[in-house]
Design a protein around this motif. Structure first.
Motif, PDB file in Angstrom:
ATOM      1  N   UNK A  42     -12.422 -22.458 -32.794  1.00 52.71           N
ATOM      2  CA  UNK A  42     -12.721 -22.419 -31.364  1.00 52.71           C
ATOM      3  C   UNK A  42     -11.450 -22.222 -30.558  1.00 52.71           C
ATOM      4  N   UNK A  43     -11.647 -21.708 -29.347  1.00 54.66           N
ATOM      5  CA  UNK A  43     -10.552 -21.443 -28.430  1.00 54.66           C
ATOM      6  C   UNK A  43     -10.813 -22.216 -27.139  1.00 54.66           C
ATOM      7  N   UNK A  44      -9.758 -22.724 -26.532  1.00 53.59           N
ATOM      8  CA  UNK A  44      -9.919 -23.631 -25.393  1.00 53.59           C
ATOM      9  C   UNK A  44     -10.387 -22.928 -24.128  1.00 53.59           C
ATOM     10  N   UNK A  45     -10.091 -21.647 -23.971  1.00 55.68           N
ATOM     11  CA  UNK A  45     -10.474 -20.901 -22.771  1.00 55.68           C
ATOM     12  C   UNK A  45     -11.199 -19.622 -23.165  1.00 55.68           C
ATOM     13  N   UNK A  46     -12.361 -19.401 -22.553  1.00 57.79           N
ATOM     14  CA  UNK A  46     -13.090 -18.156 -22.790  1.00 57.79           C
ATOM     15  C   UNK A  46     -12.821 -17.130 -21.696  1.00 57.79           C
ATOM     16  N   UNK A  47     -12.419 -17.618 -20.521  1.00 52.31           N
ATOM     17  CA  UNK A  47     -12.165 -16.728 -19.386  1.00 52.31           C
ATOM     18  C   UNK A  47     -11.036 -17.295 -18.543  1.00 52.31           C
ATOM     19  N   UNK A  48     -10.100 -16.429 -18.125  1.00 56.74           N
ATOM     20  CA  UNK A  48      -8.970 -16.847 -17.307  1.00 56.74           C
ATOM     21  C   UNK A  48      -8.869 -15.970 -16.065  1.00 56.74           C
ATOM     22  N   UNK A 125     -10.423 -13.879 -39.056  1.00 57.94           N
ATOM     23  CA  UNK A 125     -11.297 -14.169 -37.916  1.00 57.94           C
ATOM     24  C   UNK A 125     -10.515 -14.045 -36.611  1.00 57.94           C
ATOM     25  N   UNK A 126     -11.190 -13.566 -35.565  1.00 56.61           N
ATOM     26  CA  UNK A 126     -10.550 -13.350 -34.271  1.00 56.61           C
ATOM     27  C   UNK A 126     -11.294 -14.113 -33.178  1.00 56.61           C
ATOM     28  N   UNK A 127     -10.555 -14.877 -32.412  1.00 55.79           N
ATOM     29  CA  UNK A 127     -11.075 -15.563 -31.224  1.00 55.79           C
ATOM     30  C   UNK A 127     -10.580 -14.817 -29.994  1.00 55.79           C
ATOM     31  N   UNK A 128     -11.469 -14.664 -28.989  1.00 53.26           N
ATOM     32  CA  UNK A 128     -11.116 -13.872 -27.815  1.00 53.26           C
ATOM     33  C   UNK A 128     -11.246 -14.670 -26.521  1.00 53.26           C
ATOM     34  N   UNK A 129     -10.381 -14.330 -25.580  1.00 52.08           N
ATOM     35  CA  UNK A 129     -10.435 -14.877 -24.228  1.00 52.08           C
ATOM     36  C   UNK A 129     -10.189 -13.725 -23.261  1.00 52.08           C
ATOM     37  N   UNK A 130     -11.085 -13.539 -22.290  1.00 49.90           N
ATOM     38  CA  UNK A 130     -10.876 -12.479 -21.315  1.00 49.90           C
ATOM     39  C   UNK A 130     -10.063 -13.020 -20.144  1.00 49.90           C
ATOM     40  N   UNK A 131      -9.104 -12.219 -19.676  1.00 52.07           N
ATOM     41  CA  UNK A 131      -8.203 -12.668 -18.613  1.00 52.07           C
ATOM     42  C   UNK A 131      -8.088 -11.593 -17.540  1.00 52.07           C
ATOM     43  N   UNK A 132      -7.956 -12.046 -16.299  1.00 48.50           N
ATOM     44  CA  UNK A 132      -7.778 -11.146 -15.157  1.00 48.50           C
ATOM     45  C   UNK A 132      -6.706 -11.697 -14.232  1.00 48.50           C
ATOM     46  N   UNK A 133      -6.113 -10.817 -13.436  1.00 51.25           N
ATOM     47  CA  UNK A 133      -5.142 -11.229 -12.410  1.00 51.25           C
ATOM     48  C   UNK A 133      -5.636 -10.732 -11.063  1.00 51.25           C
ATOM     49  N   UNK A 134      -5.395 -11.529 -10.030  1.00 47.92           N
ATOM     50  CA  UNK A 134      -5.833 -11.142  -8.692  1.00 47.92           C
ATOM     51  C   UNK A 134      -5.021 -11.903  -7.653  1.00 47.92           C
ATOM     52  N   UNK A 135      -5.271 -11.586  -6.387  1.00 47.99           N
ATOM     53  CA  UNK A 135      -4.574 -12.215  -5.271  1.00 47.99           C
ATOM     54  C   UNK A 135      -5.355 -13.419  -4.771  1.00 47.99           C
ATOM     55  N   UNK A 136      -4.629 -14.462  -4.384  1.00 47.19           N
ATOM     56  CA  UNK A 136      -5.265 -15.642  -3.794  1.00 47.19           C
ATOM     57  C   UNK A 136      -5.689 -15.315  -2.370  1.00 47.19           C
ATOM     58  N   UNK A 137      -6.942 -15.616  -2.035  1.00 50.87           N
ATOM     59  CA  UNK A 137      -7.435 -15.356  -0.676  1.00 50.87           C
ATOM     60  C   UNK A 137      -7.904 -16.628   0.033  1.00 50.87           C
ATOM     61  N   UNK A 138      -8.018 -17.740  -0.704  1.00 48.44           N
ATOM     62  CA  UNK A 138      -8.500 -18.978  -0.082  1.00 48.44           C
ATOM     63  C   UNK A 138      -7.909 -20.179  -0.801  1.00 48.44           C
ATOM     64  N   UNK A 139      -7.564 -21.211  -0.013  1.00 45.79           N
ATOM     65  CA  UNK A 139      -7.043 -22.458  -0.557  1.00 45.79           C
ATOM     66  C   UNK A 139      -7.978 -23.613  -0.233  1.00 45.79           C
ATOM     67  N   UNK A 140      -7.938 -24.621  -1.081  1.00 46.11           N
ATOM     68  CA  UNK A 140      -8.722 -25.831  -0.850  1.00 46.11           C
ATOM     69  C   UNK A 140      -7.968 -27.007  -1.449  1.00 46.11           C
TER      70      UNK A 140
END
Length: 284
Positions: A42-48, A125-140
Protein backbone atom coordinates in the motif's frame (compact mmCIF):
# COMPACT_ATOMS: atom_id res chain seq x y z
CA UNK A 1 -23.51 -60.19 19.35
CA UNK A 2 -21.13 -57.53 18.20
CA UNK A 3 -22.01 -53.84 17.99
CA UNK A 4 -20.14 -51.45 15.71
CA UNK A 5 -20.04 -47.71 16.44
CA UNK A 6 -21.41 -45.40 13.75
CA UNK A 7 -18.92 -43.50 11.65
CA UNK A 8 -17.91 -40.19 13.19
CA UNK A 9 -18.66 -41.19 16.82
CA UNK A 10 -15.34 -41.58 18.63
CA UNK A 11 -16.29 -41.28 22.29
CA UNK A 12 -18.99 -40.18 24.64
CA UNK A 13 -18.11 -36.44 24.37
CA UNK A 14 -21.03 -34.15 23.67
CA UNK A 15 -21.01 -32.85 20.10
CA UNK A 16 -20.21 -29.13 19.79
CA UNK A 17 -22.65 -28.73 16.93
CA UNK A 18 -22.49 -26.91 13.64
CA UNK A 19 -22.70 -23.51 15.36
CA UNK A 20 -19.31 -23.95 17.03
CA UNK A 21 -17.77 -25.17 13.79
CA UNK A 22 -19.14 -22.12 11.98
CA UNK A 23 -17.74 -19.78 14.66
CA UNK A 24 -14.29 -21.34 14.33
CA UNK A 25 -14.42 -20.98 10.57
CA UNK A 26 -15.48 -17.33 10.79
CA UNK A 27 -12.70 -16.59 13.30
CA UNK A 28 -10.13 -18.31 11.11
CA UNK A 29 -11.35 -16.45 8.04
CA UNK A 30 -11.23 -13.11 9.89
CA UNK A 31 -7.67 -13.74 11.05
CA UNK A 32 -6.61 -14.72 7.54
CA UNK A 33 -8.24 -11.60 6.11
CA UNK A 34 -6.58 -9.38 8.74
CA UNK A 35 -3.20 -10.95 7.98
CA UNK A 36 -3.78 -10.46 4.25
CA UNK A 37 -4.63 -6.78 4.54
CA UNK A 38 -1.81 -6.20 7.03
CA UNK A 39 0.76 -7.55 4.56
CA UNK A 40 -0.79 -6.05 1.44
CA UNK A 41 1.30 -3.54 -0.48
CA UNK A 42 0.00 0.00 0.00
CA UNK A 43 0.92 3.62 -0.55
CA UNK A 44 0.11 6.44 1.85
CA UNK A 45 -1.18 8.90 -0.78
CA UNK A 46 -3.32 8.14 -3.82
CA UNK A 47 -3.68 11.75 -4.95
CA UNK A 48 -1.59 14.88 -4.34
CA UNK A 49 -2.20 18.56 -5.01
CA UNK A 50 0.86 20.74 -4.43
CA UNK A 51 1.09 24.55 -4.51
CA UNK A 52 3.44 26.60 -6.65
CA UNK A 53 6.14 28.81 -5.12
CA UNK A 54 7.13 31.39 -7.72
CA UNK A 55 10.42 32.40 -6.11
CA UNK A 56 12.81 29.68 -4.95
CA UNK A 57 16.04 31.65 -4.92
CA UNK A 58 16.66 30.51 -1.34
CA UNK A 59 16.45 26.86 -2.36
CA UNK A 60 13.21 26.36 -0.44
CA UNK A 61 10.31 24.35 -1.81
CA UNK A 62 7.03 22.72 -0.83
CA UNK A 63 7.39 19.06 0.07
CA UNK A 64 5.40 16.08 1.25
CA UNK A 65 6.58 12.62 2.30
CA UNK A 66 4.90 9.62 0.65
CA UNK A 67 5.29 6.12 2.14
CA UNK A 68 5.02 2.67 0.55
CA UNK A 69 4.67 -0.45 2.72
CA UNK A 70 5.42 -4.19 2.53
CA UNK A 71 8.02 -4.17 -0.21
CA UNK A 72 11.44 -3.02 -1.37
CA UNK A 73 10.72 0.02 -3.51
CA UNK A 74 12.35 2.43 -5.93
CA UNK A 75 10.58 5.71 -6.72
CA UNK A 76 10.08 7.53 -9.98
CA UNK A 77 8.16 10.51 -11.38
CA UNK A 78 6.65 10.45 -14.87
CA UNK A 79 7.96 14.02 -15.34
CA UNK A 80 10.58 15.10 -12.82
CA UNK A 81 10.74 18.59 -14.35
CA UNK A 82 7.19 19.19 -13.09
CA UNK A 83 7.13 17.13 -9.89
CA UNK A 84 10.14 15.31 -8.48
CA UNK A 85 10.12 12.19 -6.30
CA UNK A 86 13.34 11.66 -4.33
CA UNK A 87 13.49 8.23 -2.72
CA UNK A 88 15.10 7.89 0.71
CA UNK A 89 17.12 4.76 1.45
CA UNK A 90 16.03 2.59 4.37
CA UNK A 91 18.43 2.20 7.28
CA UNK A 92 18.00 -1.59 7.29
CA UNK A 93 18.56 -2.00 3.53
CA UNK A 94 19.94 0.91 1.52
CA UNK A 95 18.73 -0.43 -1.81
CA UNK A 96 15.13 -0.21 -0.57
CA UNK A 97 13.23 3.09 -0.32
CA UNK A 98 10.11 3.01 1.84
CA UNK A 99 9.65 6.78 1.59
CA UNK A 100 10.03 9.50 -1.02
CA UNK A 101 10.01 13.29 -0.73
CA UNK A 102 7.72 14.71 -3.41
CA UNK A 103 8.29 18.33 -4.46
CA UNK A 104 6.86 20.53 -7.25
CA UNK A 105 9.62 21.79 -9.57
CA UNK A 106 7.65 24.04 -11.92
CA UNK A 107 6.82 27.68 -11.15
CA UNK A 108 3.77 27.77 -13.42
CA UNK A 109 0.52 25.75 -13.25
CA UNK A 110 0.55 22.42 -15.06
CA UNK A 111 -2.82 21.08 -16.25
CA UNK A 112 -1.86 17.42 -16.53
CA UNK A 113 -1.36 14.60 -14.03
CA UNK A 114 2.11 13.48 -13.00
CA UNK A 115 2.39 9.88 -11.84
CA UNK A 116 4.53 9.10 -8.81
CA UNK A 117 5.33 5.37 -8.82
CA UNK A 118 6.90 3.05 -6.26
CA UNK A 119 8.17 -0.16 -7.89
CA UNK A 120 8.94 -3.24 -5.81
CA UNK A 121 12.34 -4.34 -7.15
CA UNK A 122 11.73 -7.90 -5.91
CA UNK A 123 8.23 -8.64 -7.26
CA UNK A 124 7.90 -5.91 -9.90
CA UNK A 125 4.63 -4.68 -8.35
CA UNK A 126 3.95 -0.97 -8.88
CA UNK A 127 2.07 1.42 -6.59
CA UNK A 128 0.85 4.69 -8.09
CA UNK A 129 -0.03 8.15 -6.83
CA UNK A 130 -1.36 10.88 -9.11
CA UNK A 131 0.01 14.37 -8.45
CA UNK A 132 -0.82 17.86 -9.73
CA UNK A 133 0.50 21.38 -9.19
CA UNK A 134 -1.58 24.54 -9.16
CA UNK A 135 -1.87 28.06 -7.77
CA UNK A 136 -3.39 28.83 -4.38
CA UNK A 137 -6.58 30.88 -4.76
CA UNK A 138 -8.12 30.67 -1.27
CA UNK A 139 -6.91 30.46 2.34
CA UNK A 140 -8.64 29.23 5.46
CA UNK A 141 -7.55 28.99 9.11
CA UNK A 142 -8.34 25.71 10.83
CA UNK A 143 -8.88 25.71 14.61
CA UNK A 144 -9.84 22.98 17.04
CA UNK A 145 -12.18 25.47 18.69
CA UNK A 146 -12.75 29.23 18.61
CA UNK A 147 -12.15 29.74 22.33
CA UNK A 148 -8.92 29.71 24.35
CA UNK A 149 -8.66 29.60 28.12
CA UNK A 150 -6.31 32.11 29.72
CA UNK A 151 -2.95 30.40 30.14
CA UNK A 152 -3.73 27.66 27.62
CA UNK A 153 -2.56 27.29 24.02
CA UNK A 154 -4.30 26.61 20.72
CA UNK A 155 -2.79 25.38 17.44
CA UNK A 156 -3.89 27.11 14.24
CA UNK A 157 -3.29 25.52 10.84
CA UNK A 158 -3.61 26.85 7.29
CA UNK A 159 -5.78 25.19 4.68
CA UNK A 160 -5.42 26.29 1.05
CA UNK A 161 -7.52 25.61 -2.05
CA UNK A 162 -7.23 25.89 -5.82
CA UNK A 163 -9.83 27.59 -8.04
CA UNK A 164 -11.91 24.38 -8.14
CA UNK A 165 -12.15 24.10 -4.35
CA UNK A 166 -9.64 21.24 -4.05
CA UNK A 167 -7.54 21.30 -0.87
CA UNK A 168 -3.76 21.27 -1.19
CA UNK A 169 -2.07 18.20 0.27
CA UNK A 170 0.79 20.10 1.91
CA UNK A 171 1.83 23.68 2.67
CA UNK A 172 5.08 22.65 4.31
CA UNK A 173 7.75 25.10 3.16
CA UNK A 174 5.39 28.00 2.33
CA UNK A 175 6.06 31.28 4.17
CA UNK A 176 3.16 33.02 5.91
CA UNK A 177 2.60 36.21 7.90
CA UNK A 178 0.46 35.95 11.04
CA UNK A 179 -0.59 39.21 12.74
CA UNK A 180 -2.89 40.41 15.50
CA UNK A 181 -3.65 43.96 16.76
CA UNK A 182 -0.81 44.96 19.11
CA UNK A 183 -3.09 47.10 21.27
CA UNK A 184 -5.18 44.09 22.33
CA UNK A 185 -2.42 41.85 23.70
CA UNK A 186 -5.02 39.24 24.52
CA UNK A 187 -2.85 36.47 23.11
CA UNK A 188 0.80 35.84 22.35
CA UNK A 189 2.47 33.81 19.61
CA UNK A 190 4.43 30.84 20.94
CA UNK A 191 7.34 29.48 18.90
CA UNK A 192 7.10 25.90 17.68
CA UNK A 193 10.23 25.10 19.65
CA UNK A 194 8.82 26.47 22.91
CA UNK A 195 5.41 24.88 22.40
CA UNK A 196 6.86 21.38 22.25
CA UNK A 197 4.50 20.22 19.50
CA UNK A 198 5.81 17.68 17.03
CA UNK A 199 6.62 19.29 13.69
CA UNK A 200 8.92 18.93 10.68
CA UNK A 201 12.49 20.10 10.12
CA UNK A 202 11.33 22.37 7.29
CA UNK A 203 8.98 24.29 9.59
CA UNK A 204 11.69 24.48 12.25
CA UNK A 205 14.09 25.89 9.66
CA UNK A 206 11.60 28.59 8.63
CA UNK A 207 11.16 29.57 12.27
CA UNK A 208 14.92 29.75 12.82
CA UNK A 209 15.07 32.23 9.90
CA UNK A 210 12.34 34.38 11.57
CA UNK A 211 9.55 33.30 9.22
CA UNK A 212 6.14 31.88 10.04
CA UNK A 213 4.99 28.54 8.63
CA UNK A 214 1.51 27.13 8.04
CA UNK A 215 1.23 26.24 11.76
CA UNK A 216 0.88 28.79 14.55
CA UNK A 217 0.65 28.24 18.32
CA UNK A 218 -1.08 30.97 20.35
CA UNK A 219 -1.48 31.39 24.12
CA UNK A 220 -4.33 33.19 25.88
CA UNK A 221 -3.26 36.12 28.10
CA UNK A 222 -6.40 38.11 28.93
CA UNK A 223 -10.10 37.67 28.31
CA UNK A 224 -11.64 39.23 25.23
CA UNK A 225 -12.16 38.93 21.49
CA UNK A 226 -9.16 38.94 19.14
CA UNK A 227 -8.76 38.77 15.36
CA UNK A 228 -5.80 36.89 13.84
CA UNK A 229 -4.93 37.73 10.24
CA UNK A 230 -3.05 35.49 7.81
CA UNK A 231 -1.24 36.34 4.55
CA UNK A 232 1.05 34.39 2.22
CA UNK A 233 4.58 35.78 2.20
CA UNK A 234 5.38 34.51 -1.29
CA UNK A 235 5.99 36.31 -4.57
CA UNK A 236 2.92 36.42 -6.83
CA UNK A 237 0.40 35.95 -3.99
CA UNK A 238 -1.74 38.58 -2.26
CA UNK A 239 -4.25 36.36 -0.45
CA UNK A 240 -5.46 37.14 3.05
CA UNK A 241 -7.90 35.67 5.56
CA UNK A 242 -8.63 35.98 9.27
CA UNK A 243 -10.22 34.20 12.20
CA UNK A 244 -11.81 35.48 15.43
CA UNK A 245 -10.87 33.81 18.72
CA UNK A 246 -12.38 34.36 22.16
CA UNK A 247 -10.12 34.25 25.22
CA UNK A 248 -11.95 33.27 28.39
CA UNK A 249 -11.34 32.25 31.97
CA UNK A 250 -11.98 28.61 32.81
CA UNK A 251 -14.23 28.68 35.88
CA UNK A 252 -15.24 25.83 38.15
CA UNK A 253 -18.15 25.95 40.60
CA UNK A 254 -17.57 24.31 43.99
CA UNK A 255 -19.37 22.13 44.80
CA UNK A 256 -20.13 21.01 41.25
CA UNK A 257 -23.01 18.68 42.18
CA UNK A 258 -26.73 19.54 42.58
CA UNK A 259 -27.77 21.21 45.85
CA UNK A 260 -31.35 20.96 47.14
CA UNK A 261 -32.49 23.79 49.44
CA UNK A 262 -35.55 24.48 51.49
CA UNK A 263 -37.51 27.67 50.74
CA UNK A 264 -35.85 30.83 52.16
CA UNK A 265 -32.59 28.95 52.86
CA UNK A 266 -29.15 29.96 51.55
CA UNK A 267 -26.02 28.18 50.42
CA UNK A 268 -22.58 29.64 49.57
CA UNK A 269 -20.87 28.50 46.38
CA UNK A 270 -17.19 29.01 45.60
CA UNK A 271 -16.06 30.12 42.15
CA UNK A 272 -12.49 29.14 41.25
CA UNK A 273 -10.40 29.85 38.18
CA UNK A 274 -8.54 26.94 36.61
CA UNK A 275 -5.14 27.82 35.17
CA UNK A 276 -2.69 25.54 33.38
CA UNK A 277 0.76 25.87 34.96
CA UNK A 278 3.28 23.69 33.18
CA UNK A 279 1.71 20.25 32.93
CA UNK A 280 -0.56 20.69 35.96
CA UNK A 281 -3.85 22.50 36.52
CA UNK A 282 -4.04 24.89 39.48
CA UNK A 283 -6.98 26.76 41.01
CA UNK A 284 -6.98 30.44 41.97
Amino acid sequence: FFFQAEDGIRDAQESRGLGDVYKRQVLLTSLQAADYFENQKKISELSLLLPIIHDRTDGRNVRITVTAENGCYQWKSSDSKIINAQGMSDKQDEKCQSQAIVTPMTQVPHPGIIWITARDIVTGDILKCEARVDTITKLEILTTRRTIDVGNTEVLEVLAYDDKGNAFSSLEGVKFIWTTPQKDQLIEFVSLKESGIKTTEVRKQLESENYFSDILVVKGLRTGRVTITLRIQEKGYSLETSVVLYVRENFILIPDYPIYLLPQSKFDYQLDILRLEGNTTATK
